[in-house]
Scaffold this active site. Structure first.
Site, PDB file in Angstrom:
ATOM      1  N   ALA A  66       0.958  -1.116  -0.024  1.00  0.00           N
ATOM      2  CA  ALA A  66       0.055  -0.137   0.063  1.00  0.00           C
ATOM      3  C   ALA A  66       0.721   1.278  -0.076  1.00  0.00           C
ATOM      4  O   ALA A  66       2.098   0.963   0.414  1.00  0.00           O
ATOM      5  CB  ALA A  66      -0.885   0.094   1.348  1.00  0.00           C
ATOM      6  N   GLY A 111       0.545  -5.079   0.683  1.00  0.00           N
ATOM      7  CA  GLY A 111      -0.629  -5.196  -0.046  1.00  0.00           C
ATOM      8  C   GLY A 111      -0.340  -5.882  -1.648  1.00  0.00           C
ATOM      9  O   GLY A 111      -1.073  -6.307  -2.194  1.00  0.00           O
ATOM     10  N   GLU A 114      -0.466  -9.530  -0.928  1.00  0.00           N
ATOM     11  CA  GLU A 114      -1.894  -9.779  -0.483  1.00  0.00           C
ATOM     12  C   GLU A 114      -2.634  -9.613  -1.896  1.00  0.00           C
ATOM     13  O   GLU A 114      -3.758 -10.641  -2.090  1.00  0.00           O
ATOM     14  CB  GLU A 114      -2.633  -8.793   0.298  1.00  0.00           C
ATOM     15  N   GLU A 134       4.140  -5.214   7.382  1.00  0.00           N
ATOM     16  CA  GLU A 134       3.443  -3.953   7.908  1.00  0.00           C
ATOM     17  C   GLU A 134       3.779  -3.820   9.470  1.00  0.00           C
ATOM     18  O   GLU A 134       3.750  -2.630   9.783  1.00  0.00           O
ATOM     19  CB  GLU A 134       1.988  -4.522   8.010  1.00  0.00           C
TER      20      GLU A 134
HETATM   21  N1  COA Z   1       4.559   3.313  -0.571  1.00  0.00           N
HETATM   22  C1  COA Z   1       5.206   4.533  -1.074  1.00  0.00           C
HETATM   23  N2  COA Z   1       6.130   4.584  -1.693  1.00  0.00           N
HETATM   24  C2  COA Z   1       7.048   3.366  -1.945  1.00  0.00           C
HETATM   25  C3  COA Z   1       6.756   2.208  -1.567  1.00  0.00           C
HETATM   26  C4  COA Z   1       5.319   2.097  -0.833  1.00  0.00           C
HETATM   27  N3  COA Z   1       4.873   1.143  -0.290  1.00  0.00           N
HETATM   28  N4  COA Z   1       7.585   1.620  -1.638  1.00  0.00           N
HETATM   29  C5  COA Z   1       8.383   2.120  -2.111  1.00  0.00           C
HETATM   30  N5  COA Z   1       8.205   3.335  -2.312  1.00  0.00           N
HETATM   31  C6  COA Z   1       8.760   4.393  -3.024  1.00  0.00           C
HETATM   32  C7  COA Z   1       9.900   4.868  -2.252  1.00  0.00           C
HETATM   33  O1  COA Z   1       9.603   5.997  -1.327  1.00  0.00           O
HETATM   34  C8  COA Z   1      10.903   5.554  -3.503  1.00  0.00           C
HETATM   35  O2  COA Z   1      10.305   6.931  -3.713  1.00  0.00           O
HETATM   36  P1  COA Z   1      11.324   8.150  -3.932  1.00  0.00           P
HETATM   37  O3  COA Z   1      12.114   7.712  -5.061  1.00  0.00           O
HETATM   38  O4  COA Z   1      10.247   9.268  -4.203  1.00  0.00           O
HETATM   39  O5  COA Z   1      12.006   8.328  -2.579  1.00  0.00           O
HETATM   40  C9  COA Z   1      10.636   4.715  -4.572  1.00  0.00           C
HETATM   41  O6  COA Z   1       9.504   4.000  -4.320  1.00  0.00           O
HETATM   42  C10 COA Z   1      11.873   3.611  -4.710  1.00  0.00           C
HETATM   43  O7  COA Z   1      11.978   2.860  -3.504  1.00  0.00           O
HETATM   44  P2  COA Z   1      13.238   2.849  -2.644  1.00  0.00           P
HETATM   45  O8  COA Z   1      12.885   2.548  -1.241  1.00  0.00           O
HETATM   46  O9  COA Z   1      14.021   3.937  -2.882  1.00  0.00           O
HETATM   47  O10 COA Z   1      13.922   1.605  -3.275  1.00  0.00           O
HETATM   48  P3  COA Z   1      14.983   0.458  -2.569  1.00  0.00           P
HETATM   49  O11 COA Z   1      15.419  -0.529  -3.834  1.00  0.00           O
HETATM   50  O12 COA Z   1      16.056   1.196  -1.741  1.00  0.00           O
HETATM   51  O13 COA Z   1      14.089  -0.551  -1.515  1.00  0.00           O
HETATM   52  C11 COA Z   1      12.156  -1.771  -0.746  1.00  0.00           C
HETATM   53  C12 COA Z   1      13.047  -1.201  -1.962  1.00  0.00           C
HETATM   54  C13 COA Z   1      11.017  -2.396  -1.415  1.00  0.00           C
HETATM   55  C14 COA Z   1      12.835  -2.511  -0.153  1.00  0.00           C
HETATM   56  C15 COA Z   1      11.529  -0.327  -0.118  1.00  0.00           C
HETATM   57  O14 COA Z   1      11.027   0.570  -1.056  1.00  0.00           O
HETATM   58  C16 COA Z   1      10.447  -0.595   1.055  1.00  0.00           C
HETATM   59  O15 COA Z   1      10.856  -1.195   2.074  1.00  0.00           O
HETATM   60  N6  COA Z   1       9.161  -0.438   0.796  1.00  0.00           N
HETATM   61  C17 COA Z   1       8.082  -0.277   1.588  1.00  0.00           C
HETATM   62  C18 COA Z   1       7.590  -1.702   1.661  1.00  0.00           C
HETATM   63  C19 COA Z   1       6.672  -1.945   2.635  1.00  0.00           C
HETATM   64  O16 COA Z   1       6.587  -1.630   3.746  1.00  0.00           O
HETATM   65  N7  COA Z   1       5.420  -2.227   2.042  1.00  0.00           N
HETATM   66  C20 COA Z   1       4.271  -2.333   3.032  1.00  0.00           C
HETATM   67  C21 COA Z   1       3.335  -1.193   3.163  1.00  0.00           C
HETATM   68  S1  COA Z   1       2.107  -1.502   4.226  1.00  0.00           S
END
Ligand code: COA
Length: 260
Positions: A66, A111, A114, A134
């Site tokens: 999400a 999400g 999911e 989460e």
């Molecule tokens: N919601 C909103 N934005 C998200 C996102 C999410 N769930 N997951 C990634 N992004 C965005 C980042 O903020 C970043 O945006 P920016 O370039 O404007 O700063 C972009 O996507 C790239 O992500 P980034 O974190 O820089 O990539 P990474 O390779 O370093 O890491 C992940 C990848 C997937 C490990 C990391 O993005 C992450 O942990 N995301 C969240 C996962 C999560 O907790 N999901 C459950 C949500 S309920």
């Protein structure tokens, strides 16, 4: 509805649905959820669409969860409303009566995991990664993860993912039954299409009723589920497709199903 966050293309009866926010790792903001709800309705209701493949744009992510920026603004009531909207969208795919395959091309977190769980089959590229992170954010899964994950992989495996927030790779996801098959990344979409086309070659009414019996039966007692199955079995005996399928076998030829 025209889509801004999805690519939606129907090719030879299969809807190819691509979540298209690669700069945000295809995170599910409210607009994506609304557009996916519309797409699910199309898959369910348009006769020209007989199956669907869901995937994410770019190499890196299927869906990284999400949209955390949206979640950061929510209070208790819009939080609940957001969960219910996402759940309803996923349920529409799950109960659309046509095969829906997730082609998981990268991160399937929160999400995203999911969304994959609500699909009927999950195909992962070797580079895919799965998790329900989460709890790391102080929230719990809200789009069905606490319900579908234990049904699919068992309570112990589900709680390990949900309580630790750990990320697992495609091989481990396959080992615990979270995905049906793992393929090299370049072969992912072709293999997903092959999978759906294989199912489209079967009797469509049989596929529809089998999907319904498995989905509903999981929530019933064994006796209730067996009765549902027997009713479906009898209902199919009234179809031309059953006669065609059995006759074709006896005549040693390929069946021509018509969906009636
Ligand atoms: N919601 C909103 N934005 C998200 C996102 C999410 N769930 N997951 C990634 N992004 C965005 C980042 O903020 C970043 O945006 P920016 O370039 O404007 O700063 C972009 O996507 C790239 O992500 P980034 O974190 O820089 O990539 P990474 O390779 O370093 O890491 C992940 C990848 C997937 C490990 C990391 O993005 C992450 O942990 N995301 C969240 C996962 C999560 O907790 N999901 C459950 C949500 S309920």
């Amino acid at each position: 509805m025209s889509y801004e966050t999805l690519l939606f293309e129907v090719r030879d009866a299969i809807a190819f649905i691509t979540i298209n926010r690669p700069d945000k790792l295809n995170a599910l903001n409210d607009q994506v959820v609304d557009e996916l709800a519309d797409a699910a309705e199309r898959v369910a209701s348009e006769p020209a669409i007989r199956g669907a493949i869901l995937t994410g744009a770019g190499q890196k992510a299927f869906v990284a969860g999400a949209d955390i920026a949206d979640l950061a603004k929510q209070g208790p009531f819009d939080g609940k409303a957001r969960a219910l909207r996402g759940q309803a969208m996923l349920r529409r795919f799950e109960t659309c009566g046509k095969p829906v395959v997730a082609a998981i091309n990268g991160y399937a977190l929160g999400g995203g995991c999911e969304l994959a769980l609500a699909c009927h089959l999950r195909l992962a590229s070797e580079t895919a990664k799965f998790g329900q992170p989460e709890v790391k954010l102080g929230i719990a899964p809200g789009y069905g993860g606490t319900q579908r994950l234990p049904r699919l992989v068992g309570k112990g495996n589900a709680l390990q993912l949900i309580l630790t927030g750990e990320t697992i790779d495609a091989r481990e996801a396959h080992r615990i039954g979270l995905v049906n098959k793992v393929v090299p990344a370049p072969e992912l979409l072709a293999e997903a299409e092959r999978m759906v086309r294989g199912i489209l070659g079967m009797g469509p009414l049989a596929v529809r009723l089998a999907l319904e019996a498995v989905d509903r039966g999981l929530e019933m007692t064994l006796d209730e589920g067996l009765l549902l199955e027997a009713n479906h079995f009898g209902l199919l005996a009234a179809t031309r497709d059953m006669k065609e399928g059995l006759t074709a076998f006896l005549e040693k030829r390929a069946p021509k199903f018509e969906g009636r």
